[in-house]
Design a protein around this motif. Structure first.
Motif, short mmCIF file in Angstrom:
data_model
loop_
_atom_site.label_atom_id
_atom_site.label_comp_id
_atom_site.label_asym_id
_atom_site.label_seq_id
_atom_site.Cartn_x
_atom_site.Cartn_y
_atom_site.Cartn_z
N TYR A 1 0.84 -1.21 0.00
CA TYR A 1 0.00 0.00 0.00
C TYR A 1 0.88 1.26 0.00
CZ TYR A 1 -4.55 2.26 0.97
OH TYR A 1 -5.71 2.98 0.89
N MET B 1 2.13 1.98 -3.42
CA MET B 1 1.07 2.60 -4.23
C MET B 1 0.84 4.04 -3.80
SD MET B 1 -0.14 0.62 -6.39
CE MET B 1 0.97 -0.69 -6.74
N GLY B 2 0.97 4.30 -2.50
CA GLY B 2 0.65 5.63 -1.98
C GLY B 2 1.72 6.67 -2.24
N PRO C 1 3.84 9.18 -4.12
CA PRO C 1 3.72 9.84 -5.43
C PRO C 1 5.04 9.93 -6.19
CG PRO C 1 2.93 11.24 -3.62
CD PRO C 1 3.72 10.15 -3.01
N ARG D 1 6.68 17.49 -7.28
CA ARG D 1 5.24 17.25 -7.09
C ARG D 1 4.65 17.84 -5.81
NH1 ARG D 1 4.95 11.25 -9.57
NH2 ARG D 1 6.76 11.64 -10.85
N TYR E 1 0.81 17.27 -4.40
CA TYR E 1 0.28 16.18 -3.59
C TYR E 1 0.24 16.54 -2.11
CZ TYR E 1 0.41 13.22 -7.69
OH TYR E 1 0.19 12.69 -8.92
N ARG F 1 9.29 15.46 -13.37
CA ARG F 1 8.07 15.15 -12.65
C ARG F 1 8.33 14.10 -11.57
NH1 ARG F 1 4.46 14.87 -18.05
NH2 ARG F 1 6.38 14.07 -18.86
N GLU G 1 9.27 1.21 -10.47
CA GLU G 1 7.85 1.02 -10.79
C GLU G 1 7.60 -0.33 -11.47
OE1 GLU G 1 5.30 4.94 -11.56
OE2 GLU G 1 6.96 4.76 -12.95
N ILE H 1 -10.03 2.29 -0.32
CA ILE H 1 -8.61 1.90 -0.34
C ILE H 1 -7.98 2.42 -1.63
CG2 ILE H 1 -7.05 -0.08 -0.61
CD1 ILE H 1 -8.73 -1.59 1.37
N PHE H 2 -8.71 2.30 -2.73
CA PHE H 2 -8.18 2.77 -4.01
C PHE H 2 -8.39 4.28 -4.16
CE2 PHE H 2 -9.13 -1.68 -4.61
CZ PHE H 2 -7.96 -2.13 -5.16
N SER I 1 -8.52 6.62 -2.19
CA SER I 1 -7.75 7.54 -1.34
C SER I 1 -6.28 7.58 -1.71
CB SER I 1 -7.90 7.13 0.12
OG SER I 1 -7.39 5.83 0.31
N VAL I 2 -5.86 6.78 -2.70
CA VAL I 2 -4.45 6.81 -3.10
C VAL I 2 -4.24 8.03 -4.00
CG1 VAL I 2 -2.62 5.59 -4.33
CG2 VAL I 2 -4.20 4.32 -2.92
N LYS I 3 -3.77 9.09 -3.40
CA LYS I 3 -3.69 10.34 -4.17
C LYS I 3 -2.61 10.30 -5.24
CE LYS I 3 -1.04 12.58 -0.48
NZ LYS I 3 -1.11 13.66 0.48
N ALA I 4 -1.66 9.37 -5.08
CA ALA I 4 -0.59 9.28 -6.06
C ALA I 4 -1.07 8.70 -7.38
CB ALA I 4 0.56 8.44 -5.50
N LYS J 1 -4.33 17.65 -15.57
CA LYS J 1 -3.04 17.27 -16.16
C LYS J 1 -2.92 15.77 -16.47
CE LYS J 1 1.83 17.86 -15.08
NZ LYS J 1 2.71 18.19 -13.96
N GLN K 1 -2.41 1.02 -12.71
CA GLN K 1 -0.94 0.90 -12.67
C GLN K 1 -0.36 0.84 -14.08
OE1 GLN K 1 0.19 -2.11 -9.39
NE2 GLN K 1 -1.96 -2.44 -9.81
N LEU L 1 4.15 6.99 -12.87
CA LEU L 1 3.81 8.17 -12.05
C LEU L 1 4.21 9.46 -12.76
CD1 LEU L 1 4.99 6.87 -8.59
CD2 LEU L 1 2.66 7.52 -9.14
N THR L 2 5.16 9.36 -13.69
CA THR L 2 5.60 10.55 -14.41
C THR L 2 4.69 10.85 -15.60
OG1 THR L 2 6.95 9.20 -15.84
CG2 THR L 2 8.02 10.07 -13.88
N PHE L 3 3.75 9.96 -15.89
CA PHE L 3 2.85 10.05 -17.07
C PHE L 3 3.63 10.01 -18.38
CE2 PHE L 3 0.28 12.76 -13.98
CZ PHE L 3 -0.48 11.68 -13.55
#
Lengths: 257, 434
Positions: free
Chosen positions: A167, A170-171, A173, A238, A241, A257, B26, B200-201, B203-206, B309, B375, B379-381
């Motif tokens: 978790y 995943m959390g 950023p 970032r 966030y 980024r 990642e 759970i999903f 709330s994952v702000k990332a 974005k 996933q 994270l960098t898009f």
């Protein structure tokens, strides 16, 4: 006991108990510790000085027992090539463990690509590591409290307590977390806590030949890192966030980024 | 030592394909088991809501399937936990979540909500079956020549009766009240159980795909949809088996008949019950499907309309990389086709079952697209990741997080149900108003 008596006695008891409880002062260990040393670790990266040699990545892997061949790393260096038409091509082969030795950019499944020199507007390297955020998302989401923050601002993982749910990975950023291939628990940069807490330098900062990386105490106004953060134009990754990172970058490009 | 290290594959590397620029750490860390986790939890919650429709709202037409749905949701319960345990890198430490809950984490709430919910379902089943349990104790006690199974069942019934042997009218009436109360209490808890799985999903702000407050609501609606659909499909299958077995007198396939002492129900009656329940339930399926589809599409429109974005990367994933999975499998085959099948007049049992199977597939694809799709981008898009489900395992990790682990989770509730059905006959016909 009559109902009236019961209510009366209860009221007297609650009033008396609340008065005596209010006399107690609850002190958390964190407050107690915070009253002592004025210490908050911060990290400074000067992107103008980084040449992408990868010494920091090597040093980190060796120092912190991250298997050298495994494709995970606590710190890495990214290469950015910005073309004149605005396109950005990035890579970080094996986290730049062996440095950038070719002009070809590793695009993973899409293979290697070469940006002709006349098309390049700018190119630079950006080292990355855990930001040891002031409000870390990983600490918030850890279901068992195995990821925690020390009073001096470093975010650590308790390997004996982590359940390996992922978790926190995943959390985060910033993508700095991974599963340790041997320990099978979440892992990430610790700012070399075992070294800095004894007055030493981090392995990556020590290995950097160009002083692109520095660690310091953000609460000490005479510390070079604190001074740079105060007096220079620095950026963090970032910001949106709301994690309030403690790794500051000099010369941070908007493409990063 | 060096050679040993050189072979080292990190968690996630075996099934992740990276493209363009992806950060070094990642990987697709949350794979099939995390797809199965909200799927199974959803089935539990949905099956319970279906059973509550009868117990709380007195929908008489769902009487037969309600009892079945309750027992089946109990069989599904332990399986909701299974994917999490299979997924943990340190499964033996799973209990830490209950021992040292960290209350800012959504997962830590799981233990508490899950246990509360399990207690409610167990208590409800106990009250529903109390009369049967007591009667079974008496029946088996009085029987002189007990078979092996019956000798095994007698002590079980004695223990689970908890010594409450009163089956007077007053006692049964209070049982009935308790069932109603527990069923009513169970609905918000079931919704909370699944809503927070969405949390759970969400709330994952990332993660740009997961980060939406709609996520818990979307999850609740699709949970109810999948739970009802599974009840329809499995009820149909079990009734088919019962019909087949009743025709040929194969009692070993009818554990409930064994437990009740071989009460035979005529095939025609079975067929009529089956047809009635399946058709009635599919009407409720249609109602919940409408809510689920609306919310999901609303979420997608909202993302496109606000186009923050991250939308550039999300659009690539939704309309290019995962086009087939989202628009063809999830929405096409899993939503609109069964929606039409259920809507066209003259619904037959078989058509309702086919529609329900498609709905189950659609909800599974929705979970897949959320978990794996979330996933699919860096994270960098700036890069993408593709998940390849390990089919043939070459170690324990690729088994757990591959097809083998997935199938274990899918079949486990049926195995549990088979044994549970011997103790609590889910197809028992009872004129008591429970």
């Amino acid at each position: 006991m009559k109902r009236r008596d019961f209510l009366k006695n209860t009221a007297v008891f609650v009033a008396g108990a609340s008065v005596s409880v209010s006399a107690l002062d609850f002190i958390t260990p964190k407050e107690l510790f915070a009253a002592n040393p004025q210490l908050k670790w911060g990290f400074l990266v000067d992107t103008h000085k980084c040449v992408g040699c990868g010494f920091c990545v090597k040093a980190c892997k060796t120092e912190n027992d991250i298997p050298f061949e495994a494709n995970v790393t606590r710190t890495w260096v990214e290469r950015y090539v910005i073309k004149k038409d605005g396109d950005v091509v990035m890579d970080s082969p094996k986290g730049a463990r062996d440095g950038f030795t070719t002009k070809l950019l590793d695009q993973n499944h899409s293979g290697m690509t070469l940006v002709p020199e006349n098309e390049i507007a700018q190119a630079f390297f950006v080292p990355k590591l855990c930001n040891h955020c002031t409000t870390p998302a990983c600490v918030q989401v850890c279901p068992v409290g195995a990821t925690y923050q020390t009073a001096d601002g470093v975010v650590l993982v308790d390997r004996s307590w982590c359940i390996g749910c992922g978790y926190c990975i995943m959390g985060c950023p910033y993508g700095v977390r991974f599963f340790h291939p041997v320990e099978h628990v979440a892992d990430k940069c610790t700012f070399c806590y075992h070294r800095i807490s004894k007055g030493g330098d981090t392995a990556c900062a020590q290995a950097c030949p160009f002083d692109a990386r520095q660690i310091g105490n953000l609460k000490d106004p005479n510390d070079p890192v604190a001074q740079a953060v105060l007096n220079q134009r620095v950026g963090v990754l970032r910001d949106e966030y709301g994690t309030k990172p403690n790794v500051y970058y000099i010369g941070l490009n908007k493409e990063v980024r | 030592m060096v050679e040993q290290v050189a072979q080292m594959v990190v968690h996630g590397e075996a099934w992740t394909i990276k493209d363009l620029f992806v950060l070094p750490n990642e990987y697709v860390y949350w794979s099939i088991q995390i797809v199965m986790y909200p799927y199974m939890t959803g089935l539990v919650a949905g099956a319970f809501v279906l059973s509550s429709l009868y117990h709380v709202f007195n929908v008489e037409r769902l009487k037969e399937i309600a009892r079945y749905a309750l027992v089946f949701s109990f069989a599904l319960l332990p399986v909701a936990m299974m994917p999490l345990m299979l997924h943990l890198m340190q499964p033996l430490r799973g209990i830490h979540v209950l021992m040292t809950p960290h209350f800012t984490s959504a997962i830590s709430a799981f233990g508490i909500v899950f246990m509360t919910y399990a207690c409610i379902v167990a208590a409800e089943i106990w009250f529903v079956y109390r009369k049967f349990i007591v009667e079974s104790v008496h029946r088996l006690n009085n029987k002189q020549d007990r078979s092996g199974l019956e000798s095994l069942l007698l002590p079980i019934y004695k223990v689970i009766s908890l010594g409450a042997m009163d089956i007077s009218k007053e006692a049964l009436d209070s049982d009935h009240k308790a069932v109603k109360f527990l069923a009513a209490l169970g609905i918000p808890v079931a919704c909370f159980l699944h809503g927070y799985a969405g949390f759970i999903f969400g709330s994952v702000k990332a993660n740009a795909l997961w980060m939406t407050p709609l996520m818990p609501v979307i999850f609740i609606c699709s949970a109810v949809v999948s739970g009802i659909a599974l009840c329809i499909v499995s009820y149909y299958i079990f009734m088919e088996i019962r019909k087949w077995a009743a025709k040929r007198g194969k009692n070993w396939l009818l554990p409930d008949a064994l437990a009740q002492g071989g009460t035979a129900i005529p095939v025609e009656q079975l067929r009529s019950i089956q047809e009635h329940e399946v058709k009635m339930t599919s009407k409720y399926l249609l109602i919940f499907m409408t809510a689920a589809i609306t919310l999901e599409i609303l979420d997608m429109i909202f993302r496109g309309y606000t186009a923050v974005k991250s939308w550039d990367a999300l659009r690539m994933v939704i309309y290019e990389h995962d086009f087939m999975k989202i628009f063809v499998y999830q929405y096409g085959l899993g939503n609109f086709l069964p929606f039409l099948l259920l809507l066209v007049p003259g619904l037959s049992t078989r058509r309702a079952v086919i529609a329900s199977i498609l709905v189950l597939f659609g909800v599974f694809m929705m979970r897949w697209n959320v978990v794996i799709g979330g996933q699919a981008f860096s994270l960098t898009f700036a890069g993408f990741m593709e998940y390849h489900l390990p089919i043939i395992p070459h170690d324990i990790e690729t088994f757990k997080e591959g097809l083998g682990g997935m199938l274990s989770v899918i079949f486990a509730p049926f195995i549990i149900f088979y044994f549970l059905n011997m103790i609590f006959p889910a197809f028992m016909s009872d004129d008591e108003a429970h």
